[in-house]
Design an enzyme around this catalytic site. Structure first.
Site, PDB file in Angstrom:
ATOM      1  CB  CYS A  18      44.354  26.722 -37.106  1.00 50.20           C
ATOM      2  SG  CYS A  18      42.644  26.234 -38.334  1.00 50.20           S
ATOM      3  CB  CYS A  55      54.343  22.969 -33.975  1.00 48.76           C
ATOM      4  SG  CYS A  55      53.792  23.198 -33.387  1.00 48.76           S
TER       5      CYS A  55
END
Lengths: 409, 131
Positions: free
Chosen positions: B37, B106
């Protein structure tokens, strides 16, 4: 020579206009501003003459038989749309099957997808790990219904050069029209529409040191005479194939850019290939676990392309660390999809490595000093980011990263 | 995409990079994300006997925003109790770093890393008490 920042190494994306091209264009913005379709006065005649000369310059680079085979467009996306949709529509009584590859530009792939919705059948051929489609695969995909094959001259991400001459010969033998998106390869590798049997060619000025917003489609006029259904209706410009007032300064620039390439490309390619090899050699001498994506070797890869995966260092993170250098990445961290490059996936590059890929694209104005600076900077930053990478640490401890059950989020 | 000054600062000068001994019973380790990913964070905390995080370290594979999010998380963790640490939300990180929408994942990953490290520490402690 002193370095100027940022350093541009993204010549696959676009190129600066060559000063010689700009100089040739300038009078066509001001004193020679006429409409090339105006037949009744000198302004129009001057513009028409300039456009005619540009057609000759472009035809010469492609080795087209006649300048009339060049149709001006707004760029390669339009050229690709016109070629594929134009052929599909015109020849739909003959057949409904199109063959292309998985690594074409989106302007080809998305055009094909649209045609699929309209009832056409499209075969998207796989490529090898080298990023090259095999002629046998094209042959095997052909049916009685095949009307068009569309294969790029060279890929924009990994620079793999396709066997255009062999595919052209096959298409001639089968009586199938052959379109080639030559945007990336033009002026960087051998290309000749007559020798290679290409019927339609898309090009754009801004990848060859010309201006943005202008391109062309080569449309073969004999053996065979290729017919197209126009996609933009209007004043019937470009022999009815593409209406719209011609972008005269842009066309003049495209012509000049082609003329420069015709005279200089071989020398230019030799210099750029040497710089590209020097960059690769430096990186490989100073870093471990690097992987070249795509084919390597003269005639198989564009001389200005270096696509490397820096294992265990995410591409966007690396780009940020080397922000004085303009490059691009196959990582898709910037896109909403989080999917890495479809081209790298088609080559069979694992997602882990695709996320770590960086594309360096060198060009006409790249200097040796820039190459050396970029090499040193990348080595320094990759080393720092690997010291920051849990994956690099684990790999160095001998942990098999594939044995871990990662929790995707 | 333009990065905020704070993201650039953390990415260029990451705080608390490093590795703690994961066999230490006072160390909790969180490893989240996936290489496929494009981002993996390893966040470690060292907890004092009084339950205060006395050290925090990270290593991150990812973009500048992922590095900055984990770097910031380690700064915030130091000196907090575990209960306080659990209060850190991804939105706090988004606000502090001015992360754009495409980078919110994130911050989510950083929050996951914190939770995962705390969980690992607690699991170790209960095992030790159980033993």
């Amino acid at each position: 020579m002193a370095l100027r920042f940022p350093i541009y190494m993204d010549y696959h994306a676009t190129t600066p206009v060559d000063p010689r091209v700009l100089e040739t264009m300038l009078p066509y913005f001001t004193e020679n501003f006429g409409n090339a379709a105006s037949r009744s006065h000198r302004f129009g005649w001057t513009a028409e003459e300039a456009v005619g000369y540009a057609r000759e310059q472009i035809a010469a680079l492609l080795n087209a038989e006649k300048p009339e085979e060049i149709v001006f467009t707004s760029g390669a996306s339009e050229s690709n749309n016109l070629a594929i949709k134009g052929v599909a529509e015109f020849y739909k009584e003959k057949g409904n099957h199109i063959i292309t590859t998985r690594i074409e530009h989106k302007a080809v792939l998305d055009t094909c997808k649209r045609l699929e919705k309209e009832g056409f059948e499209v075969t998207y051929l796989d490529v090898g790990a080298d990023g090259i489609v095999s002629v046998d695969a094209v042959r095997a995909a052909m049916t009685e219904k095949t009307i068009l094959v569309s294969v790029m001259l060279a890929n924009n991400e990994v620079g793999s050069i396709q066997p255009i001459g062999a595919i052209g010969a096959l298409c001639k033998e089968r009586g199938v029209i052959f379109h080639c998106d030559a945007v990336q390869g033009l002026g960087k590798t051998e290309f000749d529409v007559r020798a290679m049997g290409v019927d339609l060619v898309s090009i754009t000025a801004h990848k060859i040191y010309g201006p943005k917003g202008v391109g062309a489609l080569y449309v073969r006029r004999s053996k065979p005479r290729v017919r197209l259904t126009a996609q933009i209706d209007g004043g019937g410009h470009e022999r009815g194939m593409r209406s719209g007032t011609l972008n005269v300064p842009g066309i003049v620039g495209l012509g000049k850019a082609c003329e420069i390439l015709k005279n200089e490309w071989r020398g230019e390619v030799a210099r750029i290939a040497a710089q590209r090899d020097r960059l690769r050699d430096y990186l490989f001498a100073h870093l471990d676990e690097l992987h070249i994506n795509g084919a390597w070797g003269e005639g198989k890869r564009l001389p200005n392309n270096l696509n490397v995966s820096f294992a265990y260092v995410e591409g966007e993170g690396l780009m940020m660390a080397i922000k004085d250098v303009a490059v691009s990445s196959g990582s898709a961290c910037t896109s909403a999809s989080l999917e890495p490059s479809y081209v790298l996936r088609a080559l069979g590059v694992e997602e882990e490595l695709a996320h770590t890929s960086i594309r360096f694209g060198l060009g006409r104005f790249t200097t040796d000093e820039e190459v050396d600076f970029v090499g040193r900077l990348v080595v320094d930053k990759v080393s720092k980011l690997r010291a920051l990478s849990p994956l690099y640490e684990m790999a160095k401890e001998g942990i098999n990263l594939k044995s871990i059950e990662w929790v995707a989020h | 995409m333009a990065y905020s000054d704070k993201v650039i600062d953390h990415a260029e000068n990451p705080r608390n990079v490093g590795t703690l001994d994961k066999s230490d019973p006072n160390v909790g380790t969180g490893l989240v994300g996936a290489p496929a990913c494009g981002d993996v964070m390893r966040l470690q905390i060292k907890v004092s006997d009084s339950g205060v995080i006395e050290d925090a370290r990270f290593k991150t594979f990812g973009c500048g925003s992922a590095i900055a999010s984990s770097s910031l998380a380690t700064e915030w963790l130091k000196g907090r109790t575990l209960d306080e640490a659990e209060q850190i939300k991804n939105t706090d990180i988004v606000n502090e770093l001015n992360l754009p929408p495409v980078k919110i994942h994130c911050s989510v990953l950083a929050e996951d890393a914190i939770k995962s490290a705390i969980e690992d520490f607690r699991r170790k402690q209960s095992q030790r008490r159980g033993a």
